[in-house]
Design a protein around this motif. Structure first.
Motif, PDB file in Angstrom:
ATOM      1  N   UNK A   1     -16.496   8.216  26.517  1.00 60.48           N
ATOM      2  CA  UNK A   1     -16.496   9.024  25.299  1.00 60.48           C
ATOM      3  C   UNK A   1     -17.247   8.261  24.210  1.00 60.48           C
ATOM      4  N   UNK A   2     -18.388   8.769  23.820  1.00 59.94           N
ATOM      5  CA  UNK A   2     -19.164   8.135  22.751  1.00 59.94           C
ATOM      6  C   UNK A   2     -18.738   8.635  21.393  1.00 59.94           C
ATOM      7  N   UNK A   3     -17.449   8.685  21.165  1.00 58.91           N
ATOM      8  CA  UNK A   3     -16.881   9.302  19.967  1.00 58.91           C
ATOM      9  C   UNK A   3     -17.316   8.649  18.667  1.00 58.91           C
ATOM     10  N   UNK A   4     -17.559   7.371  18.685  1.00 62.20           N
ATOM     11  CA  UNK A   4     -17.936   6.670  17.464  1.00 62.20           C
ATOM     12  C   UNK A   4     -19.270   7.180  16.923  1.00 62.20           C
ATOM     13  N   UNK A   5     -20.079   7.739  17.790  1.00 60.32           N
ATOM     14  CA  UNK A   5     -21.404   8.239  17.390  1.00 60.32           C
ATOM     15  C   UNK A   5     -21.455   9.756  17.287  1.00 60.32           C
ATOM     16  N   UNK A   6     -20.360  10.440  17.537  1.00 59.89           N
ATOM     17  CA  UNK A   6     -20.367  11.899  17.609  1.00 59.89           C
ATOM     18  C   UNK A   6     -19.961  12.521  16.275  1.00 59.89           C
ATOM     19  N   UNK A   7     -20.773  13.419  15.732  1.00 62.34           N
ATOM     20  CA  UNK A   7     -20.415  14.050  14.462  1.00 62.34           C
ATOM     21  C   UNK A   7     -19.183  14.955  14.555  1.00 62.34           C
ATOM     22  N   UNK A   8     -18.826  15.417  15.740  1.00 65.34           N
ATOM     23  CA  UNK A   8     -17.657  16.286  15.908  1.00 65.34           C
ATOM     24  C   UNK A   8     -16.345  15.520  15.849  1.00 65.34           C
ATOM     25  N   UNK A   9     -16.402  14.206  15.956  1.00 61.57           N
ATOM     26  CA  UNK A   9     -15.178  13.411  16.060  1.00 61.57           C
ATOM     27  C   UNK A   9     -14.278  13.519  14.832  1.00 61.57           C
TER      28      UNK A   9
END
Length: 65
Positions: free
Chosen positions: A28-36
């Protein structure tokens, strides 16, 4: 903060940036995801096909370390 399926990924990363490693290990690349900022852990796991219970355990373990 105890992480649950209702936790917003943005909040998890904001208050516990050390969890970024666990997110990356799960794919999960959550740190880079605008949806996070507005996506719950449950939603992210469903979208990416990751077992929710495993993710919760892994992230809470990262907090305990």
């Amino acid at each position: 903060m105890v992480i649950s399926k209702y936790s917003l990924i943005g909040a998890i990363l904001q208050y516990h940036p050390e969890t970024a490693v666990a997110f990356n290990e799960m794919g999960l690349g959550c740190a880079r995801c605008p949806s996070s900022a507005r996506e719950t852990l449950e939603q992210a796991c469903n979208v990416h096909g990751i077992d929710l219970d495993t993710a919760i355990r892994k992230l809470n373990a990262a907090l305990a370390d």
